[in-house]
Design a protein around this motif. Structure first.
Motif: not given
Length: 255
Positions: A72-90
């Motif tokens: 396993l190379s990643r821990t669960g560093v997540g993004i907030a569920k209200d983040l916009g698609v544009d920021e998620a792409i970034k």
């Protein structure tokens, strides 16, 4: 850019015990048609295992009985569920990943959003922009011949951090060898590393013409359930390759 939140797009991840072997994890990925698994101990998510992480080791040092907790190379560093698609792409492009855990305000896992969900959300944007394939395709995909070995393909994929190799014959796409093909054919069968690509490639290759509109290509990818398409000239010769990452990279520039 069309305003949607990643919480609307996130899908519940497939779960696998952290003590499961890499062979068991690969079988689940192939059977469930997924490229990422959440590794758990009890109710706790330890991290995520991706198709690419497995494939990178196939021709090197991967023992089929290895428990997935060891790679396993990643821990669960997540993004907030209200983040916009544009920021998620970034964020996805900056992290050079295809999967992002989505969490609620308390940090609990809501689901996973992949490049596929983000690309699907972009169809309206590309319809407005009237972008065609030539504008976003990569003109120099990895290409090997049908007689080249599986080992050679995996080496190229690892070196260039790519998810596939196009198999070409006389300038035309004869097949495609993907990470999924590698897991299906090679996991636990190292002797097949010497096989020619023609023995394990997928075909026929799903193709689109260079002047196809990208919003139509996104819908076509969804219909065909593929993550990449060969792009061809009018005479059938290979012009390039479009992957979901290429679409996201162009969308990032549009934003």
């Amino acid at each position: 850019m069309f305003k949607r939140r990643v919480g609307e797009l996130a899908k519940r991840p497939h779960i696998v015990p952290a003590d499961a072997t890499v062979t068991q994890a690969a079988d689940l990925m192939v059977t469930a048609d997924v490229s990422c698994l959440a590794a758990v101990t009890g109710a706790r998510v330890l991290g995520f295992l991706t198709e690419r992480e497995l494939v990178r080791h196939l021709d090197v040092d991967l023992d089929p009985s290895t428990p997935i907790r060891e790679i396993l190379s990643r821990t669960g560093v997540g993004i907030a569920k209200d983040l916009g698609v544009d920021e998620a792409i970034k964020r996805m492009l900056e992290r050079r990943e295809r999967h992002l855990p989505v969490v609620d305000i308390g940090g609990s896992l809501v689901g996973l959003v992949t490049d596929k969900e983000l690309v699907d959300a972009l169809a309206v944007d590309f319809m407005v922009e009237s972008v065609d394939c030539r504008a976003i395709m990569r003109a120099d995909p990895i290409c090997l011949g049908p007689g080249d070995s599986v080992r050679a393909a995996l080496g190229q994929m690892r070196q260039k951090n790519a998810g596939c190799v196009l198999v070409t014959d006389a300038g035309k796409a004869a097949g495609i060898f993907t990470e999924r093909d590698a897991l299906r054919a090679i996991m636990g069968r190292p002797e097949r590393l010497l096989d020619p690509l023609s023995a394990h490639m997928s075909g026929p290759v799903v193709c689109v013409p260079v002047d196809a509109m990208v919003y139509k290509v996104i819908l076509y990818m969804r219909q065909k359930r593929v993550r990449r398409l060969a792009v061809t000239e009018a005479d059938g010769r290979l012009a390039g390759l479009i992957t979901q990452k290429d679409i996201l990279l162009y969308a990032r520039r549009m934003g």
